[in-house]
Design a protein around this motif. Sequence first.
Motif, PDB file in Angstrom:
ATOM      1  N   SER A  78       5.666 -42.621 -56.243  1.00 13.55           N
ATOM      2  CA  SER A  78       4.261 -42.330 -55.934  1.00 13.55           C
ATOM      3  C   SER A  78       4.037 -40.870 -55.534  1.00 13.55           C
ATOM      4  CB  SER A  78       3.784 -43.248 -54.811  1.00 13.55           C
ATOM      5  OG  SER A  78       2.445 -42.966 -54.468  1.00 13.55           O
ATOM      6  N   LEU A  79       4.945 -40.298 -54.765  1.00 17.83           N
ATOM      7  CA  LEU A  79       4.796 -38.940 -54.253  1.00 17.83           C
ATOM      8  C   LEU A  79       4.564 -37.949 -55.399  1.00 17.83           C
ATOM      9  CD1 LEU A  79       5.094 -36.968 -51.779  1.00 17.83           C
ATOM     10  CD2 LEU A  79       7.545 -36.884 -52.344  1.00 17.83           C
ATOM     11  N   ILE A  80       3.575 -37.072 -55.246  1.00 15.97           N
ATOM     12  CA  ILE A  80       3.306 -36.033 -56.244  1.00 15.97           C
ATOM     13  C   ILE A  80       4.303 -34.890 -56.044  1.00 15.97           C
ATOM     14  CG2 ILE A  80       1.618 -34.366 -57.094  1.00 15.97           C
ATOM     15  CD1 ILE A  80      -0.572 -36.260 -55.981  1.00 15.97           C
ATOM     16  N   LEU A  81       4.957 -34.474 -57.117  1.00 21.07           N
ATOM     17  CA  LEU A  81       5.938 -33.401 -57.034  1.00 21.07           C
ATOM     18  C   LEU A  81       5.336 -32.102 -57.551  1.00 21.07           C
ATOM     19  CD1 LEU A  81       9.202 -35.214 -58.175  1.00 21.07           C
ATOM     20  CD2 LEU A  81       8.093 -35.145 -55.925  1.00 21.07           C
ATOM     21  N   ASN A  82       5.552 -31.046 -56.782  1.00 20.18           N
ATOM     22  CA  ASN A  82       5.041 -29.709 -57.093  1.00 20.18           C
ATOM     23  C   ASN A  82       6.232 -28.756 -57.075  1.00 20.18           C
ATOM     24  OD1 ASN A  82       3.977 -27.116 -56.993  1.00 20.18           O
ATOM     25  ND2 ASN A  82       2.435 -27.583 -55.445  1.00 20.18           N
ATOM     26  N   LEU A  83       6.722 -28.376 -58.254  1.00 14.02           N
ATOM     27  CA  LEU A  83       7.881 -27.495 -58.349  1.00 14.02           C
ATOM     28  C   LEU A  83       7.440 -26.039 -58.386  1.00 14.02           C
ATOM     29  CD1 LEU A  83      10.164 -29.313 -60.977  1.00 14.02           C
ATOM     30  CD2 LEU A  83       9.944 -29.708 -58.515  1.00 14.02           C
ATOM     31  N   THR A  84       8.208 -25.184 -57.753  1.00 14.63           N
ATOM     32  CA  THR A  84       7.887 -23.765 -57.727  1.00 14.63           C
ATOM     33  C   THR A  84       8.219 -23.085 -59.053  1.00 14.63           C
ATOM     34  OG1 THR A  84       8.197 -21.697 -56.508  1.00 14.63           O
ATOM     35  CG2 THR A  84      10.149 -23.049 -56.852  1.00 14.63           C
ATOM     36  N   THR A  85       7.468 -22.022 -59.362  1.00 17.18           N
ATOM     37  CA  THR A  85       7.870 -21.087 -60.424  1.00 17.18           C
ATOM     38  C   THR A  85       7.917 -19.666 -59.864  1.00 17.18           C
ATOM     39  OG1 THR A  85       5.635 -20.570 -61.242  1.00 17.18           O
ATOM     40  CG2 THR A  85       6.711 -22.531 -62.141  1.00 17.18           C
ATOM     41  N   GLY A  86       7.880 -19.560 -58.529  1.00 18.51           N
ATOM     42  CA  GLY A  86       7.844 -18.247 -57.894  1.00 18.51           C
ATOM     43  C   GLY A  86       9.083 -17.407 -58.080  1.00 18.51           C
ATOM     44  N   PRO A  87      10.298 -17.971 -57.964  1.00 15.09           N
ATOM     45  CA  PRO A  87      11.501 -17.150 -58.149  1.00 15.09           C
ATOM     46  C   PRO A  87      11.541 -16.517 -59.541  1.00 15.09           C
ATOM     47  CG  PRO A  87      12.056 -19.227 -57.099  1.00 15.09           C
ATOM     48  CD  PRO A  87      10.617 -19.334 -57.514  1.00 15.09           C
ATOM     49  N   GLY A  88      12.074 -15.292 -59.588  1.00 21.03           N
ATOM     50  CA  GLY A  88      12.132 -14.572 -60.851  1.00 21.03           C
ATOM     51  C   GLY A  88      11.135 -13.435 -60.928  1.00 21.03           C
ATOM     52  N   GLY A  89      10.432 -13.173 -59.802  1.00 15.84           N
ATOM     53  CA  GLY A  89       9.427 -12.110 -59.803  1.00 15.84           C
ATOM     54  C   GLY A  89       9.684 -11.000 -58.803  1.00 15.84           C
ATOM     55  N   ARG A  90      10.894 -10.925 -58.270  1.00 19.33           N
ATOM     56  CA  ARG A  90      11.168  -9.960 -57.203  1.00 19.33           C
ATOM     57  C   ARG A  90      11.912  -8.729 -57.747  1.00 19.33           C
ATOM     58  NH1 ARG A  90      10.747 -10.267 -51.710  1.00 19.33           N
ATOM     59  NH2 ARG A  90       9.974 -12.389 -52.026  1.00 19.33           N
ATOM     60  N   TYR A  91      11.480  -7.546 -57.321  1.00 11.55           N
ATOM     61  CA  TYR A  91      12.104  -6.292 -57.744  1.00 11.55           C
ATOM     62  C   TYR A  91      12.537  -5.486 -56.525  1.00 11.55           C
ATOM     63  CZ  TYR A  91      12.916  -1.776 -59.960  1.00 11.55           C
ATOM     64  OH  TYR A  91      13.497  -0.616 -60.393  1.00 11.55           O
ATOM     65  N   VAL A  92      13.779  -5.046 -56.556  1.00 10.96           N
ATOM     66  CA  VAL A  92      14.326  -4.206 -55.490  1.00 10.96           C
ATOM     67  C   VAL A  92      14.786  -2.892 -56.118  1.00 10.96           C
ATOM     68  CG1 VAL A  92      15.985  -4.031 -53.612  1.00 10.96           C
ATOM     69  CG2 VAL A  92      15.138  -6.284 -54.313  1.00 10.96           C
ATOM     70  N   PRO A  93      14.084  -1.793 -55.875  1.00 11.84           N
ATOM     71  CA  PRO A  93      14.500  -0.524 -56.479  1.00 11.84           C
ATOM     72  C   PRO A  93      15.813  -0.035 -55.884  1.00 11.84           C
ATOM     73  CG  PRO A  93      12.698  -0.173 -54.933  1.00 11.84           C
ATOM     74  CD  PRO A  93      12.882  -1.653 -55.037  1.00 11.84           C
ATOM     75  N   SER A  94      16.684   0.466 -56.737  1.00  9.87           N
ATOM     76  CA  SER A  94      17.929   1.045 -56.222  1.00  9.87           C
ATOM     77  C   SER A  94      17.620   2.362 -55.521  1.00  9.87           C
ATOM     78  CB  SER A  94      18.924   1.268 -57.360  1.00  9.87           C
ATOM     79  OG  SER A  94      18.395   2.166 -58.307  1.00  9.87           O
ATOM     80  N   GLU A  95      18.443   2.721 -54.556  1.00 10.26           N
ATOM     81  CA  GLU A  95      18.178   3.923 -53.761  1.00 10.26           C
ATOM     82  C   GLU A  95      18.338   5.190 -54.588  1.00 10.26           C
ATOM     83  OE1 GLU A  95      20.417   3.974 -50.177  1.00 10.26           O
ATOM     84  OE2 GLU A  95      19.660   2.030 -49.465  1.00 10.26           O
ATOM     85  N   ALA A  96      19.306   5.207 -55.484  1.00 12.06           N
ATOM     86  CA  ALA A  96      19.562   6.413 -56.272  1.00 12.06           C
ATOM     87  C   ALA A  96      18.478   6.651 -57.314  1.00 12.06           C
ATOM     88  CB  ALA A  96      20.926   6.308 -56.955  1.00 12.06           C
ATOM     89  N   ASP A  97      17.951   5.590 -57.893  1.00 16.32           N
ATOM     90  CA  ASP A  97      16.944   5.711 -58.944  1.00 16.32           C
ATOM     91  C   ASP A  97      16.022   4.501 -58.875  1.00 16.32           C
ATOM     92  OD1 ASP A  97      15.377   5.982 -61.159  1.00 16.32           O
ATOM     93  OD2 ASP A  97      17.028   6.184 -62.593  1.00 16.32           O
ATOM     94  N   PRO A  98      14.812   4.673 -58.367  1.00 17.71           N
ATOM     95  CA  PRO A  98      13.918   3.525 -58.206  1.00 17.71           C
ATOM     96  C   PRO A  98      13.524   2.858 -59.528  1.00 17.71           C
ATOM     97  CG  PRO A  98      12.760   5.577 -57.748  1.00 17.71           C
ATOM     98  CD  PRO A  98      14.201   5.918 -57.857  1.00 17.71           C
ATOM     99  N   ALA A  99      13.765   3.545 -60.646  1.00 15.93           N
ATOM    100  CA  ALA A  99      13.479   2.929 -61.943  1.00 15.93           C
ATOM    101  C   ALA A  99      14.566   1.941 -62.351  1.00 15.93           C
ATOM    102  CB  ALA A  99      13.329   4.001 -63.019  1.00 15.93           C
ATOM    103  N   VAL A 100      15.665   1.941 -61.610  1.00 14.39           N
ATOM    104  CA  VAL A 100      16.783   1.041 -61.893  1.00 14.39           C
ATOM    105  C   VAL A 100      16.791  -0.069 -60.850  1.00 14.39           C
ATOM    106  CG1 VAL A 100      19.295   0.830 -62.078  1.00 14.39           C
ATOM    107  CG2 VAL A 100      18.139   2.879 -62.954  1.00 14.39           C
ATOM    108  N   ALA A 101      16.876  -1.299 -61.299  1.00 12.02           N
ATOM    109  CA  ALA A 101      16.865  -2.434 -60.379  1.00 12.02           C
ATOM    110  C   ALA A 101      18.120  -2.458 -59.531  1.00 12.02           C
ATOM    111  CB  ALA A 101      16.742  -3.731 -61.176  1.00 12.02           C
ATOM    112  N   GLY A 102      17.940  -2.697 -58.237  1.00  9.18           N
ATOM    113  CA  GLY A 102      19.060  -2.787 -57.320  1.00  9.18           C
ATOM    114  C   GLY A 102      19.391  -4.224 -56.983  1.00  9.18           C
ATOM    115  N   PRO A 103      20.396  -4.427 -56.111  1.00 14.43           N
ATOM    116  CA  PRO A 103      20.784  -5.779 -55.692  1.00 14.43           C
ATOM    117  C   PRO A 103      19.599  -6.525 -55.066  1.00 14.43           C
ATOM    118  CG  PRO A 103      22.420  -4.174 -54.999  1.00 14.43           C
ATOM    119  CD  PRO A 103      21.257  -3.389 -55.505  1.00 14.43           C
TER     120      PRO A 103
END
Length: 292
Positions: A78-103
Motif C-alpha cells: 500500500s505504501l507509496i514509494l518515492n525514489l530519488t533522482t537527485g544524486p548525479g548532479g554534484r560538481y566539486v571544482p579541483s583546486e588547481a583548475d576549477p574547469a576540472v572536476a575534483g573528488p
Amino acid sequence: MQPRVILTCAVTGNLATREQHPGLPATPEEIANACLEASDAGAAIAHIHVRDPETAKPSMEFALYAEVVERIRAKNTSLILNLTTGPGGRYVPSEADPAVAGPGTTLLAPEKRVEHIVALKPEICTLDLNTMNSGGQVVINTPRNVRIMAEIIQGAGVKPEIELFDTGDIGLAADMLKDGSLTGPLMCSIVTGVKYGLPSTPDALATSARMLPAGSLWTGFGIGRMAFPMLVQSWLLGGHVRIGMEDTSYIARGQLTAGNGELTERARDLIEKLGGTLASPDEARALLGLKT
C-alpha cells in the motif's frame, strides 16, 4: 474542511551521516524497515535514497534500489514509494583548475540518473530543479538536463515530485509546464533551510507557495532544528508535510530520535492536535491523481 494531509517520511537521504546519528539507515534491510515503520506510524509516502551497506556513504547502485523496493513490497503493497533522482548532479571544482572536476563530483548524464526509475517504476520520483551552491560544492541541474529527465520519468508512467530550493526553481517549473516538459497539476516540494537556498521562515514558505503554478499540490519542509516548525508551518499554509532522518536526527532539542517511526509519530501527533487528519496511501493516491 481542509483536505486530508499527506505525510511523507524521508528515511535516510544523501547528506546525513552516521556521525550525526549512529542509527541512520544504510543497508537495504535497514532502509526498507525504516519505510515500513514510517508507514505503520502514518506516513502515506516513503522517500528513498540508498547507501553503501558497508560504509553508509551515499550510493546510486541499482541493485540497492531494487532490493529496498523488493523488501518493502514483500510486506507492504500500500505504501507509496518515492525514489530519488537527485544524486548525479554534484560538481566539486579541483583546486588547481576549477574547469576540472575534483573528488566528490558525481555529475552523470541525465539518462543515467533515471535508469532505476525506468526499471523499477515507482509511483513517484523526485526531480530536482536547483542549480546552487551547496557547502563548498555546486549542485547543477541545467534546464536541458531536467527536461530530458522529466520526459523519461513521465514516459515511464511515474509522477515527478518537483523539488524547489529557491524561487528561480519555481520559474523553471512554470516554464516546463508551459512548454509541455511537465504535465500538470504539479506535485511540488518546497525545500527550506539549505544554506544559500530558501530560509526556513514562514515568509519564505508562504511566498514560494503563492508562486507555484495554479493547481499545484505541495509539501513544505525544513531541515535540522527547523524540521518540525516548518512541518507545522506547511500545514498551516495549506500544504502537505514531510519528516524523516534525511531532514533531522533529533526528536527534541539535544535528544537523538529512535528512528523514522518515532519522527513520523511525532509529526502525526502535531498535525492531529492542530485538527488535521493524515491521508491513507489510497487517499494520497486520489489527491495526487495516481492509480488506486
